[in-house]
Design a protein around this motif. Structure first.
Motif, PDB file in Angstrom:
ATOM      1  N   GLY A  69       0.807  -1.216   0.000  1.00  0.00           N
ATOM      2  CA  GLY A  69       0.000   0.000   0.000  1.00  0.00           C
ATOM      3  C   GLY A  69       0.832   1.255   0.000  1.00  0.00           C
ATOM      4  N   SER A  70       0.990   1.861   1.155  1.00  0.00           N
ATOM      5  CA  SER A  70       1.569   3.202   1.241  1.00  0.00           C
ATOM      6  C   SER A  70       3.076   3.220   1.465  1.00  0.00           C
ATOM      7  CB  SER A  70       0.888   3.966   2.389  1.00  0.00           C
ATOM      8  OG  SER A  70       1.088   3.283   3.620  1.00  0.00           O
ATOM      9  N   TRP A  71       3.717   2.070   1.660  1.00  0.00           N
ATOM     10  CA  TRP A  71       5.134   2.048   2.039  1.00  0.00           C
ATOM     11  C   TRP A  71       6.034   2.055   0.807  1.00  0.00           C
ATOM     12  CZ3 TRP A  71       9.309  -1.683   2.312  1.00  0.00           C
ATOM     13  CH2 TRP A  71      10.315  -1.356   3.224  1.00  0.00           C
ATOM     14  N   ILE A  72       6.730   3.147   0.600  1.00  0.00           N
ATOM     15  CA  ILE A  72       7.758   3.377  -0.431  1.00  0.00           C
ATOM     16  C   ILE A  72       7.203   3.281  -1.855  1.00  0.00           C
ATOM     17  CG2 ILE A  72       9.997   2.683  -1.370  1.00  0.00           C
ATOM     18  CD1 ILE A  72      10.836   1.777   1.377  1.00  0.00           C
ATOM     19  N   ALA A  73       6.909   2.072  -2.357  1.00  0.00           N
ATOM     20  CA  ALA A  73       6.516   1.902  -3.761  1.00  0.00           C
ATOM     21  C   ALA A  73       5.501   0.778  -3.869  1.00  0.00           C
ATOM     22  CB  ALA A  73       7.749   1.605  -4.628  1.00  0.00           C
ATOM     23  N   GLY A  74       4.282   1.043  -3.434  1.00  0.00           N
ATOM     24  CA  GLY A  74       3.269   0.006  -3.317  1.00  0.00           C
ATOM     25  C   GLY A  74       2.947  -0.701  -4.614  1.00  0.00           C
ATOM     26  N   GLU A  75       2.815   0.034  -5.729  1.00  0.00           N
ATOM     27  CA  GLU A  75       2.455  -0.601  -6.997  1.00  0.00           C
ATOM     28  C   GLU A  75       3.573  -1.513  -7.493  1.00  0.00           C
ATOM     29  OE1 GLU A  75      -0.676  -0.253  -8.688  1.00  0.00           O
ATOM     30  OE2 GLU A  75      -0.989   0.408  -6.635  1.00  0.00           O
ATOM     31  N   GLU A  76       4.805  -1.044  -7.397  1.00  0.00           N
ATOM     32  CA  GLU A  76       5.934  -1.872  -7.819  1.00  0.00           C
ATOM     33  C   GLU A  76       6.028  -3.130  -6.956  1.00  0.00           C
ATOM     34  OE1 GLU A  76      10.824  -1.746  -7.983  1.00  0.00           O
ATOM     35  OE2 GLU A  76       9.707   0.042  -7.373  1.00  0.00           O
ATOM     36  N   HIS A  77       5.892  -2.955  -5.645  1.00  0.00           N
ATOM     37  CA  HIS A  77       5.963  -4.109  -4.743  1.00  0.00           C
ATOM     38  C   HIS A  77       4.826  -5.088  -5.008  1.00  0.00           C
ATOM     39  CE1 HIS A  77       8.220  -1.358  -1.666  1.00  0.00           C
ATOM     40  NE2 HIS A  77       8.984  -1.729  -2.679  1.00  0.00           N
ATOM     41  N   THR A  78       3.646  -4.560  -5.356  1.00  0.00           N
ATOM     42  CA  THR A  78       2.505  -5.429  -5.646  1.00  0.00           C
ATOM     43  C   THR A  78       2.798  -6.351  -6.823  1.00  0.00           C
ATOM     44  OG1 THR A  78       0.876  -3.872  -4.765  1.00  0.00           O
ATOM     45  CG2 THR A  78       0.084  -5.459  -6.373  1.00  0.00           C
ATOM     46  N   LEU A  79       3.337  -5.790  -7.908  1.00  0.00           N
ATOM     47  CA  LEU A  79       3.674  -6.601  -9.078  1.00  0.00           C
ATOM     48  C   LEU A  79       4.672  -7.688  -8.705  1.00  0.00           C
ATOM     49  CD1 LEU A  79       3.360  -6.944 -12.191  1.00  0.00           C
ATOM     50  CD2 LEU A  79       5.366  -5.476 -12.418  1.00  0.00           C
ATOM     51  N   GLN A  80       5.691  -7.329  -7.923  1.00  0.00           N
ATOM     52  CA  GLN A  80       6.700  -8.304  -7.512  1.00  0.00           C
ATOM     53  C   GLN A  80       6.089  -9.389  -6.633  1.00  0.00           C
ATOM     54  OE1 GLN A  80       9.548  -5.899  -5.451  1.00  0.00           O
ATOM     55  NE2 GLN A  80      10.475  -5.074  -7.305  1.00  0.00           N
ATOM     56  N   TYR A  81       5.335  -8.957  -5.640  1.00  0.00           N
ATOM     57  CA  TYR A  81       4.753  -9.856  -4.637  1.00  0.00           C
ATOM     58  C   TYR A  81       3.820 -10.875  -5.275  1.00  0.00           C
ATOM     59  CZ  TYR A  81       1.903 -10.972  -0.431  1.00  0.00           C
ATOM     60  OH  TYR A  81       1.222 -11.590   0.593  1.00  0.00           O
ATOM     61  N   VAL A  82       2.944 -10.391  -6.156  1.00  0.00           N
ATOM     62  CA  VAL A  82       1.939 -11.266  -6.761  1.00  0.00           C
ATOM     63  C   VAL A  82       2.573 -12.262  -7.731  1.00  0.00           C
ATOM     64  CG1 VAL A  82      -0.051 -11.266  -8.334  1.00  0.00           C
ATOM     65  CG2 VAL A  82       0.032  -9.673  -6.425  1.00  0.00           C
ATOM     66  N   SER A  83       3.718 -11.918  -8.294  1.00  0.00           N
ATOM     67  CA  SER A  83       4.358 -12.828  -9.248  1.00  0.00           C
ATOM     68  C   SER A  83       4.728 -14.161  -8.622  1.00  0.00           C
ATOM     69  CB  SER A  83       5.607 -12.169  -9.855  1.00  0.00           C
ATOM     70  OG  SER A  83       6.628 -12.038  -8.868  1.00  0.00           O
ATOM     71  N   ASN A  84       4.855 -14.210  -7.306  1.00  0.00           N
ATOM     72  CA  ASN A  84       5.155 -15.462  -6.601  1.00  0.00           C
ATOM     73  C   ASN A  84       3.926 -16.079  -5.956  1.00  0.00           C
ATOM     74  OD1 ASN A  84       7.845 -15.812  -7.162  1.00  0.00           O
ATOM     75  ND2 ASN A  84       8.563 -14.656  -5.409  1.00  0.00           N
ATOM     76  N   ARG A  85       2.739 -15.559  -6.291  1.00  0.00           N
ATOM     77  CA  ARG A  85       1.534 -16.050  -5.628  1.00  0.00           C
ATOM     78  C   ARG A  85       0.343 -16.177  -6.578  1.00  0.00           C
ATOM     79  NH1 ARG A  85       2.334 -15.316  -0.168  1.00  0.00           N
ATOM     80  NH2 ARG A  85       0.122 -15.172   0.328  1.00  0.00           N
ATOM     81  N   ASN A  86       0.516 -15.811  -7.846  1.00  0.00           N
ATOM     82  CA  ASN A  86      -0.608 -15.819  -8.787  1.00  0.00           C
ATOM     83  C   ASN A  86      -0.768 -17.176  -9.451  1.00  0.00           C
ATOM     84  OD1 ASN A  86       1.521 -15.852 -10.567  1.00  0.00           O
ATOM     85  ND2 ASN A  86       1.192 -13.795 -11.347  1.00  0.00           N
ATOM     86  N   ALA A  87      -1.652 -17.231 -10.438  1.00  0.00           N
ATOM     87  CA  ALA A  87      -1.976 -18.501 -11.094  1.00  0.00           C
ATOM     88  C   ALA A  87      -0.748 -19.156 -11.716  1.00  0.00           C
ATOM     89  CB  ALA A  87      -3.048 -18.273 -12.158  1.00  0.00           C
ATOM     90  N   LYS A  88       0.086 -18.358 -12.380  1.00  0.00           N
ATOM     91  CA  LYS A  88       1.273 -18.915 -13.031  1.00  0.00           C
ATOM     92  C   LYS A  88       2.207 -19.540 -12.011  1.00  0.00           C
ATOM     93  CE  LYS A  88       5.111 -17.695 -16.072  1.00  0.00           C
ATOM     94  NZ  LYS A  88       5.808 -16.608 -16.815  1.00  0.00           N
ATOM     95  N   SER A  89       2.420 -18.843 -10.898  1.00  0.00           N
ATOM     96  CA  SER A  89       3.291 -19.359  -9.846  1.00  0.00           C
ATOM     97  C   SER A  89       2.726 -20.649  -9.252  1.00  0.00           C
ATOM     98  CB  SER A  89       3.473 -18.301  -8.757  1.00  0.00           C
ATOM     99  OG  SER A  89       4.222 -18.804  -7.680  1.00  0.00           O
TER     100      SER A  89
END
Length: 1019
Positions: A250-270
């Motif tokens: 969310g609000s810490w440093i770079a939320g959108e960038e972190h979201t893309l990174q974070y979800v890449s290890n938890r989404n359907a492809k992963s």
């Protein structure tokens, strides 16, 4: 996981309170005074027969008479010479940058109307935050300063320039100090302009001041490794993530960038690759990041430092001096288990902390060094440049003003009169300064104290650039001529410093030709410049991340942390441990005047138009003797605010959390007076601003009913959420979805005929594992589909107009134990500390067997041959039968003509805000039902483009607004008739299920089961 698991949207639904039961008896909220709602009178839906006849005899007649009156005629003036790039009815897109993120700006007939992400952006891949989506609305804010002002009256630029240059020359000759105070400047061209100003006036110093500071991280890295930077974090490279109060999604440093990174290890492809990161969150209040964690452990602010010391001890196998035993057994056990997980993931582990305390951040650095995180999950050689504020420098600056050493201050995107914790000290010190200049575009709290107002352009009217990360440069270009007589701050500084180049456009081009293009391997000149204006950004060759080893003595650091803990501990007598935070909407307060953001429900609490005191239900009832909505007074060091209470599941006992960014007094007609200002609760300790402290709290006897949205719609206890643990998923990919061996067979008999969809079958897939609940899709839908803002009172009446909502569901955390029964869940109803959360985007499901279509008496809602449920607004007579028959509660009724009714003028109505409307979508009138159309205008535009290019429509040609803005790619839309489309593949997943499938309405939206990577040992 257990299909009997209980989910609830709020405590009202969990406890089935009488008010909740009564509210949900009524399908529609009828007009009554809001005072009746506040007094507990409920929302009456009964109309006496006599009043009904009166309405027929007078009210309807009056409306009919008014409808027959002639409307004013406005003469349109056509282009005398049409701009070459403008074709009426056809959108143009320009690259630009919002707060350093490359974006695309959609314009119609010269008007910017929509922000989209730049698909080529390496940090977000085309996603945009809610704040980015809403930023276009600020351009048309009629409250912006429309010309410069001087000494309290209107002026002109020539007079301002002459006055300021004369004053600066005198100050320079007299040897007094000049200070430029700004939020962090990460634009290479702006920094060059400021450096030129400092060269012209050598007694000038530039001070970076951030309302929400990251000085603790910067100083800790300076102390630890000799690099005073905010690192670049790689959440995508981490198998185990541990966060201490860092809302990194969310609000810490770079939320959108972190979201893309974070979800890449938890989404359907992963998941298909049988891998999933594990995320453990320690925090006081429930944050958006905490709602997405696999395991969440509440802790008090006084326990956070001790927990970090304990974690270091457990990982290192040593005991730091002064180490104290953690009294909280749940927390102590969690630290022991988490330490083992981190060690097992060495080299692929990451620990982050949201605190601004230097000692705590130094300890975090030591922990990450032990885990081998530097060079893998943490990159100190490609730092983030968005935050460079120095808290001690700003404190010293106030001392300089108090001593009368400063004769001129220039404020650029900084508002310390509002967000400095000792605003009175700042105001008194500023009064001793002769020349006070503000470049604010509105007369904000600081601008009101200045004798010169030189209003800056909106960023969509500006030239500029940005470097948010080492080697990553983006361009800012204007998409419209200045709406008012404003002038870019950099242009003004060039004039005042008598620079050789005074035109800022030319200055930016020179900066790129001489400093940036050579760095990225491009030749200077027109060709490179034109390429930049088409791509929006350039990137230098990536540097390898260096490996850094922590080798400092931690004895003093540990002792400082341990000594600080008692000062943060509540001692009784009405004391409570206080934590401050930012939400995704108004942020630090600089977005408070944006109505789209004010009305966007908070991702966790679902509160709009307010901040509040979040406490646990047990603390609220037993200690405060309060109910939700009771106003409490919170006091810290003589500063007090009054805010309503909200019972927040997951809130640490004995603590209270309050959002920053509210309580503005000079933000504009939207944001003024909304909520209370919590900045005075900051503390200044060890050279940095701190967001945790001890406060006193007491009931006032007042009531302020919060405008929440999460319990406006009830499924009457029917389950709409499906979950599974990662362990269960590995055994059976269909776990939780109902598609496995135990698949339920619902009666396929139906009263509806099946529809033929020969060419297109538009459907959607939503991955609950990717959705973080951020709300960007809600604002994107507002902007795309001309959805009005209705205000706090109307939201309290359940009349919000959002076409897409994100439902937030709590459940008791069973830690992966599938043997938990419904009876055991009921027995745990009082255990609200340990809850898990699921976010579910919900919009019109475009059912093939749509129950709304059956009951409409005028065929205003009909089915298309492409699988969509259409609305014909000019047929709708407002019976609301369709809404009554919709099991998903996704239809919205227009109670008022929101865009033109004067009672809503504070939110959207003005001669300027009409310019943001999308001409491809009609604005709906009073008495009409509306709902998600799957952005039918975008579907038609995609088909038209394919037709003009004489080719079939390809997958990806059409992206709906909510899909396009989602950084997590949680929403996929497309043609199910194309077996190779992304949506077809997503819906074939074993995790796919359909909400309320047992009703056989055959929704067109499939959801993928939420999967959590749970350690069954974790408490």
């Amino acid at each position: 996981m257990d299909s009997n698991k209980k989910y609830w949207k709020g405590l009202e639904e969990l406890n089935n309170t009488p008010e909740f039961v009564e509210m949900n008896k009524h399908e529609f909220a009828e007009p009554i005074p809001i005072e009746d709602v506040l007094s507990g009178g409920g929302l009456s839906t009964k109309t006496p027969r006599r009043d009904f006849l009166k309405a027929l005899g007078f009210g309807v007649g009056a409306v009919t008479l008014a409808a027959c009156q002639k409307v004013p005629v406005h003469k349109s003036i056509p282009y005398l010479i049409k701009p070459e790039e403008v074709t009426p009815g056809v959108a143009n897109y320009y690259v630009s940058s919002f707060e350093g993120q490359p974006i695309l700006v959609k314009t119609r007939e010269g008007r910017p109307i929509k922000i989209e992400g730049n698909p080529a952006d390496i940090l977000t891949k085309g996603g945009v935050s809610a704040q980015g989506q809403a930023s276009v609305l600020d351009l048309y804010n009629s409250g912006r300063l429309q010309k410069p002002e001087m000494n309290g009256g209107e002026s002109n630029w020539d007079a301002v320039d002459a006055f300021v240059k004369n004053q600066l020359a005198a100050i320079k000759a007299g040897g007094k100090k000049i200070r430029i105070v700004s939020s962090t400047v990460y634009s290479p061209s702006t920094l060059a302009v400021i450096n030129g100003f400092v060269a012209a006036y050598p007694n000038t110093k530039h001070i970076n001041y951030d309302a929400v500071s990251y000085t603790g991280i910067i100083q800790a890295n300076q102390n630890s490794f000799g690099k005073a930077v905010v690192p670049h974090y790689n959440f995508d490279k981490a198998d185990v993530i541990v966060s201490f109060s860092a809302d990194f999604l969310g609000s810490w440093i770079a939320g959108e960038e972190h979201t893309l990174q974070y979800v890449s290890n938890r989404n359907a492809k992963s998941l298909e690759e049988k891998k999933m990161s594990r995320h453990i969150q320690f925090e006081t209040g429930m944050s958006m990041t905490g709602t997405n964690a696999d395991t969440r452990v509440p802790l008090k602010p006084s326990e956070e430092g001790l927990a970090l010391v304990a974690l270091y001890n457990a990982i290192s196998g040593t005991t730091l001096p002064g180490t104290k035993k953690i009294d909280n057994n749940v927390l102590a056990n969690a630290i022991t288990i988490v330490a083992k997980e981190l060690v097992a993931a060495k080299g692929k582990a990451l620990v982050v902390a949201g605190t601004n305390d230097v000692a705590a951040q130094v300890l975090v650095n030591a922990i990450n060094s032990l885990l081998g995180s530097y060079g893998t999950t943490i990159d100190l050689d490609t730092p983030n440049y968005k935050y460079a504020g120095n808290d001690q420098e700003f404190a010293d600056f106030i001392g300089e003003m108090k001593r009368g050493e400063v004769d001129a201050v220039l404020f650029i995107d900084a508002n310390p009169a509002y967000n400095y914790y000792k605003s009175k000290d700042f105001t008194e010190a500023l009064s001793k300064v002769k020349l006070k200049v503000s470049f604010a575009d509105q007369k904000d709290e600081t601008a009101q104290l200045c004798n010169v107002l030189a209003p800056n352009h909106h960023y969509l009217e500006s030239w500029g650039d940005a470097q948010v990360m080492e080697g990553y440069y983006s361009i800012v270009q204007p998409t419209i001529n200045p709406v008012y007589s404003t002038r870019q701050a950099e242009h003004t500084l060039l004039i005042w410093s008598d620079a050789a180049v005074k035109d800022y456009y030319t200055f930016v081009r020179n900066t790129w030709d001489t400093a940036i293009f050579p760095k990225v391997g491009m030749a200077a000149g027109q060709k490179s410049w034109e390429a930049l204006l088409q791509t929006g950004f350039v990137k230098a060759a990536a540097k390898p991340a260096g490996v850094y080893t922590f080798s400092k003595d931690l004895n003093a650091v540990a002792q400082a942390i341990v000594n600080q803990s008692p000062a943060l501990t509540a001692k009784g007598n009405g004391d409570v441990e206080l934590a401050l935070y930012q939400n995704n909407g108004v942020g630090n307060g600089n977005k408070a005047n944006n109505p789209w953001l004010q009305e966007m429900p908070d991702p966790v609490s679902k509160v709009t138009w307010d901040n509040f005191a979040a406490v646990s239900e047990k603390f609220g009832r037993e200690v405060l003797k309060a109910e939700e909505g009771d106003v409490v007074e919170i006091t810290v060091d003589g500063n007090s605010i009054k805010v309503p209470v909200l019972f927040q599941p997951g809130q640490a006992q004995g603590t209270v959390s309050v959002a920053l960014g509210y309580g503005r007094t000079a933000s504009g007609k939207v944001g003024d007076g909304v909520g209370a200002n919590a900045y005075p609760f900051y503390g200044f300790r060890n050279g940095t601003f701190q967001t945790t402290t001890v406060a006193t709290i007491k009931k006032t006897g007042e009531i302020n009913l919060l405008a929440q949205t999460q319990t406006h719609h009830s499924y009457e206890g029917r389950s709409v959420i499906r979950e599974a643990s990662f362990k269960e998923y590995l055994k059976d990919p269909a776990a939780g979805s109902g598609r496995g061996e135990k698949k339920k067979d619902y009666n396929s008999e139906s009263l509806w005929d099946d529809w033929e969809r020969p060419q297109y079958n538009w459907v959607m897939a939503i991955d609950l594992n990717a959705c973080t609940g951020c709300g960007a899709c809600v604002v994107a839908c507002n902007a795309e589909n001309n959805i009005p803002v209705v205000g706090k009172d109307e939201v309290r009446r359940r009349r919000e107009m959002h076409w897409i909502r994100i439902d937030r569901y709590y459940s008791f955390n069973d830690n992966g134990n599938t043997a938990v029964t419904k009876e055991k869940e009921i027995a745990k109803l009082t255990d609200l500390d340990n809850v898990s959360v699921v976010h579910q985007p919900m919009m019109c499901q475009h059912c093939d067997h749509a129950p709304c279509e059956t009951v409409c008496p005028v065929l205003a809602t009909v089915h298309s041959s492409e699988g969509l449920n259409h609305m014909a607004y000019n047929r709708c007579i407002g019976t609301r039968y369709c809404a009554n028959n919709c099991p998903f509660k996704v239809r919205r009724f227009n109670w008022f003509n929101y865009w033109n009714d004067s009672r809503f003028e504070n939110y959207l109505q003005s001669e300027y805000t009409q310019l943001v409307l999308n001409p491809d979508v009609v604005t709906r009138f009073r008495g009409v039902m509306e709902k998600c159309s799957m952005c039918i205008q975008r579907i038609q535009a995609g088909k038209l483009k394919a037709k003009i290019e004489k080719r079939p429509l390809k997958d990806g040609d059409v992206k709906v607004a909510c899909q396009q803005t989602c950084t997590a790619n949680a929403i996929v839309f497309g043609n199910a008739n194309d077996p190779n489309s992304e949506v077809s593949k997503a819906l074939k997943s074993e995790r796919t299920y359909y909400v309320l499938e047992e009703l056989n309405v055959q929704p067109g939206i499939g959801y993928q089961v939420k999967v959590r990577n749970i350690n069954e040992q974790q408490a």
